[in-house]
Enzyme design. Sequence first.
Site, PDB file in Angstrom:
ATOM      1  CG  ASP A   1      -7.120  -2.223  -3.743  1.00  0.00           C
ATOM      2  OD1 ASP A   1      -8.118  -1.437  -3.023  1.00  0.00           O
ATOM      3  OD2 ASP A   1      -6.273  -2.976  -3.842  1.00  0.00           O
TER       4      ASP A   1
ATOM      5  CG  HIS B   1      -6.010  -1.844  -0.051  1.00  0.00           C
ATOM      6  ND1 HIS B   1      -5.461  -1.318  -0.988  1.00  0.00           N
ATOM      7  CD2 HIS B   1      -4.718  -1.224   0.799  1.00  0.00           C
ATOM      8  CE1 HIS B   1      -4.668  -0.451  -0.774  1.00  0.00           C
ATOM      9  NE2 HIS B   1      -3.998  -0.693   0.301  1.00  0.00           N
TER      10      HIS B   1
ATOM     11  CB  SER C   1      -0.600  -0.093   1.158  1.00  0.00           C
ATOM     12  OG  SER C   1      -2.253   0.518   1.226  1.00  0.00           O
TER      13      SER C   1
END
Length: 198
Positions: free
Chosen positions: A152, A183, A102
């Site tokens: 996501d 995610h 991320s």
Amino acid sequence: MKHIFQKGTDESRPTILLLHGTGGNEQDLLPLAEIIDKEANVLSVRGNVSENGMPRFFKRLAEGVFDEEDLVFRTKELNEFLDEAAEKYGFDRNNITAVGYSNGANIAASLMFHYEDALKTAILHHPMVPRRGIELPDLSGKRVFIAAGTNDPICAPQESEELNELLANAGADVELHWENRGHQLTMSEVQAATAWYK
């Protein structure tokens, strides 16, 4: 930068640079390094920015909207930290594999966008395109694995596709791996990344 360094057992292996997601820290991804390459050095770094008490690697203006000026500054800061750490711990500066999730994947991608020799290899879990409209350095000989989720909500699939295309156009050898998930970082994508790395 606050970090953990663990010396590996095999000098010829890369140094694995671990870069956590928003709200994570330098402990979070240590189990990933253990899965990917037990013999490698590990350098796990905590982001220098705090967003409501949550560590990050650079500021953002809103969800998915990066503060570009801060991103450029923090990318340079991280690149310089890698130079210093290589000297301090005696690892090969030209043989670093970044593993980011991320926000950590975004700063790893940003290193590649701004510095030709910052990373040799990158495993990017759920990254976004760090910057648009800039010319990328020549990334020939660099390898990148992108793990993305088809559902996501934070990082739309087209972000991953665009990042794949930008890196490939700059000469990198890129593999884009899809999970039918959101995610979250899944064990199956970590295993896919490990197989690719080996």
